[in-house]
Design an enzyme around this catalytic site. Structure first.
Site, PDB file in Angstrom:
ATOM      1  N   ASP A 124      -9.247  -0.731  32.726  1.00  0.00           N
ATOM      2  CA  ASP A 124     -10.123  -0.533  31.573  1.00  0.00           C
ATOM      3  C   ASP A 124     -10.148   0.883  30.999  1.00  0.00           C
ATOM      4  O   ASP A 124      -9.909   1.074  29.814  1.00  0.00           O
ATOM      5  CB  ASP A 124     -11.550  -0.997  31.926  1.00  0.00           C
ATOM      6  CG  ASP A 124     -12.399  -1.137  30.694  1.00  0.00           C
ATOM      7  OD1 ASP A 124     -11.848  -1.482  29.646  1.00  0.00           O
ATOM      8  OD2 ASP A 124     -13.621  -0.897  30.780  1.00  0.00           O
ATOM      9  N   CYS A 180      -6.491 -22.519  20.761  1.00  0.00           N
ATOM     10  CA  CYS A 180      -7.751 -22.636  20.004  1.00  0.00           C
ATOM     11  C   CYS A 180      -7.679 -23.745  18.948  1.00  0.00           C
ATOM     12  O   CYS A 180      -8.667 -24.425  18.682  1.00  0.00           O
ATOM     13  CB  CYS A 180      -8.100 -21.320  19.312  1.00  0.00           C
ATOM     14  SG  CYS A 180      -8.687 -20.046  20.445  1.00  0.00           S
ATOM     15  N   CYS A 183     -10.673 -25.434  16.899  1.00  0.00           N
ATOM     16  CA  CYS A 183     -11.979 -25.103  17.483  1.00  0.00           C
ATOM     17  C   CYS A 183     -12.526 -23.835  16.835  1.00  0.00           C
ATOM     18  O   CYS A 183     -11.785 -22.909  16.514  1.00  0.00           O
ATOM     19  CB  CYS A 183     -11.825 -24.894  18.985  1.00  0.00           C
ATOM     20  SG  CYS A 183     -13.351 -24.350  19.782  1.00  0.00           S
ATOM     21  N   CYS A 186     -16.837 -20.535  19.258  1.00  0.00           N
ATOM     22  CA  CYS A 186     -17.273 -19.149  19.515  1.00  0.00           C
ATOM     23  C   CYS A 186     -17.707 -18.473  18.219  1.00  0.00           C
ATOM     24  O   CYS A 186     -18.703 -17.745  18.193  1.00  0.00           O
ATOM     25  CB  CYS A 186     -16.178 -18.354  20.218  1.00  0.00           C
ATOM     26  SG  CYS A 186     -14.603 -18.358  19.357  1.00  0.00           S
ATOM     27  N   CYS A 190     -21.574 -16.843  17.437  1.00  0.00           N
ATOM     28  CA  CYS A 190     -21.811 -15.392  17.336  1.00  0.00           C
ATOM     29  C   CYS A 190     -23.051 -15.135  16.472  1.00  0.00           C
ATOM     30  O   CYS A 190     -23.110 -15.573  15.319  1.00  0.00           O
ATOM     31  CB  CYS A 190     -20.580 -14.713  16.736  1.00  0.00           C
ATOM     32  SG  CYS A 190     -20.816 -12.936  16.533  1.00  0.00           S
ATOM     33  N   CYS A 206     -21.215  -6.227  16.636  1.00  0.00           N
ATOM     34  CA  CYS A 206     -21.199  -6.947  17.916  1.00  0.00           C
ATOM     35  C   CYS A 206     -22.351  -6.496  18.819  1.00  0.00           C
ATOM     36  O   CYS A 206     -22.551  -5.295  19.050  1.00  0.00           O
ATOM     37  CB  CYS A 206     -19.850  -6.708  18.603  1.00  0.00           C
ATOM     38  SG  CYS A 206     -19.776  -7.444  20.236  1.00  0.00           S
ATOM     39  N   CYS A 232     -23.279  -9.084  25.748  1.00  0.00           N
ATOM     40  CA  CYS A 232     -23.565 -10.358  25.063  1.00  0.00           C
ATOM     41  C   CYS A 232     -22.561 -11.376  25.584  1.00  0.00           C
ATOM     42  O   CYS A 232     -21.363 -11.115  25.617  1.00  0.00           O
ATOM     43  CB  CYS A 232     -23.408 -10.179  23.551  1.00  0.00           C
ATOM     44  SG  CYS A 232     -23.443 -11.729  22.613  1.00  0.00           S
ATOM     45  N   CYS A 235     -20.301 -15.613  22.841  1.00  0.00           N
ATOM     46  CA  CYS A 235     -18.998 -16.210  22.489  1.00  0.00           C
ATOM     47  C   CYS A 235     -18.185 -16.603  23.714  1.00  0.00           C
ATOM     48  O   CYS A 235     -17.326 -17.481  23.632  1.00  0.00           O
ATOM     49  CB  CYS A 235     -18.197 -15.299  21.567  1.00  0.00           C
ATOM     50  SG  CYS A 235     -17.834 -13.674  22.234  1.00  0.00           S
ATOM     51  N   CYS A 239     -17.181 -20.889  24.769  1.00  0.00           N
ATOM     52  CA  CYS A 239     -15.777 -21.318  24.765  1.00  0.00           C
ATOM     53  C   CYS A 239     -15.562 -22.602  25.566  1.00  0.00           C
ATOM     54  O   CYS A 239     -15.978 -22.722  26.714  1.00  0.00           O
ATOM     55  CB  CYS A 239     -14.892 -20.205  25.323  1.00  0.00           C
ATOM     56  SG  CYS A 239     -13.150 -20.679  25.289  1.00  0.00           S
TER      57      CYS A 239
HETATM   58  S1  SF4 Z   1     -14.479 -21.358  21.643  1.00  0.00           S
HETATM   59 FE1  SF4 Z   1     -12.674 -20.843  22.909  1.00  0.00          FE
HETATM   60  S2  SF4 Z   1     -11.169 -22.402  22.356  1.00  0.00           S
HETATM   61 FE2  SF4 Z   1     -12.746 -22.438  20.768  1.00  0.00          FE
HETATM   62  S3  SF4 Z   1     -11.980 -21.054  19.178  1.00  0.00           S
HETATM   63 FE3  SF4 Z   1     -13.258 -19.833  20.510  1.00  0.00          FE
HETATM   64  S4  SF4 Z   1     -11.859 -18.940  22.021  1.00  0.00           S
HETATM   65 FE4  SF4 Z   1     -10.771 -20.645  21.025  1.00  0.00          FE
HETATM   66  S1  SF4 Z   2     -20.090 -10.552  22.193  1.00  0.00           S
HETATM   67 FE1  SF4 Z   2     -19.189 -12.209  20.962  1.00  0.00          FE
HETATM   68  S2  SF4 Z   2     -20.931 -13.502  20.328  1.00  0.00           S
HETATM   69 FE2  SF4 Z   2     -21.763 -11.549  21.036  1.00  0.00          FE
HETATM   70  S3  SF4 Z   2     -21.983 -10.403  19.139  1.00  0.00           S
HETATM   71 FE3  SF4 Z   2     -20.014  -9.798  20.062  1.00  0.00          FE
HETATM   72  S4  SF4 Z   2     -18.527 -11.143  19.106  1.00  0.00           S
HETATM   73 FE4  SF4 Z   2     -20.537 -12.023  18.688  1.00  0.00          FE
END
Ligand code: SF4
Ligand code: SF4
Length: 300
Positions: A124, A180, A183, A186, A190, A206, A232, A235, A239
């Protein structure tokens, strides 16, 4: 044979995923995308992302003798979630234990495979495009939520890399387009629109960035949308690849951090904070900022 032995050892050390890629630079389009992303100001106040851009996308610039990168990941999906603290912060600071495990892997390679091993451990904080390298090393695909996602074990993944001078056989990347598809779960989840269809991720919006990295005032219009006090998980929890993903089995988390409330944190002394978070990723953020965030979630 050599790759198989390295991967087996990585699994024995507690990594859930391991893959290999070359130390060659990532594709030019990835560098161009990142530069455009920065130029548009999507990095918020994370100015350090503007440093070492070439190194970030070319492991051999970080370690000139590097031939291969061993990418490894640990699944941290908890059995239970906190609703105000990102799941990775329920555990000990991952930099510590991932570095230890990668050092043990390097020791093994040096003893059992090549005593002339040269290596560099990255977790990281080193400027390296870890998700893109992990994707090239076959660990997963990059989801619309910008997270490295493995079709089998999901995206609750802590990543680390071992750059080595060994010319190891690279794994075959997964095809981005296979996953994805249509879909959008996520994106729909958000709370702030930091991720949205057809637009690059915007750190300025974010909640994870705002609660951890952003030191100043939070914009008035974003305040009511903030529902975490550290990070957070919205998202990642949304998934679909995480719905059936297995729960973490290789690291233990602190149950003490699971049921904390914003009101409780607002009453804390520094001693209370240290007793709960001293060995976690939250320690660097500090009590003052945690309280700033907790105030947004305070209930009467
Ligand atoms: S929820 Fe998961 S599978 Fe669906 S668009 Fe987002 S990252 Fe892709
Ligand atoms: S972590 Fe994901 S859901 Fe949360 S604010 Fe950031 S982009 Fe949006």
């Amino acid at each position: 044979m050599v790759c198989r032995a390295i991967k087996q050892k990585a699994h024995d050390l507690g990594f859930d995923l391991v893959g290999i890629t070359s130390a060659e630079p990532l594709d030019d389009d990835k560098i161009a995308y990142f530069k455009n992303w920065l130029a548009a100001g999507n990095n918020g106040k994370m100015a350090w992302l503007q440093n070492n851009i070439e190194k970030r996308f070319s492991p051999a610039l970080l370690m000139p003798v590097a031939k291969s990168v061993i990418c490894a990941a640990i699944n941290y999906k908890p059995a239970k979630f906190s609703n105000i603290i990102a799941s990775y912060a329920l555990y000990q600071d991952y930099h510590t234990f991932i570095k230890q495990k990668l050092a043990a892997l390097a020791d093994f390679i040096k003893k059992e495979i090549d005593k002339n091993l040269k290596f560099k451990i990255c977790v990281d904080s080193t400027p390296i495009a870890e998700k893109a390298l992990a994707q090239r090393a076959s660990l997963g695909f990059i989801g619309k939520n910008c997270l490295l996602t493995n079709p089998r074990i999901g995206s609750f993944l802590l990543l680390g890399e071992l750059l080595t001078n060994l010319p190891l056989k690279p794994d075959t990347p997964l095809k981005q387009k296979d996953y994805c598809k249509n879909c959008n779960k996520c994106l729909a989840t958000c709370p702030t629109g930091a991720i949205s269809e057809g637009r690059p991720f915007n750190a300025n919006k974010c909640v994870s960035y705002l609660t951890i990295e952003h030191k100043g005032r939070i914009a008035k219009e974003l305040k009511p949308k903030i529902n975490y006090i550290f990070g957070c998980d919205a998202c990642i929890r949304a998934c679909l690849y995480n719905e059936k993903a297995p729960v973490c089995k290789n690291i233990q988390h602190s149950t003490q951090r699971l049921n904390l409330t914003a009101n409780e944190i607002l009453r804390w002394s520094k001693g209370d904070f240290d007793a709960v978070f001293a060995d976690s990723a939250v320690a660097r953020t500090g009590l003052r900022q945690l309280k700033r965030n907790a105030l947004l979630l305070k209930t009467l």
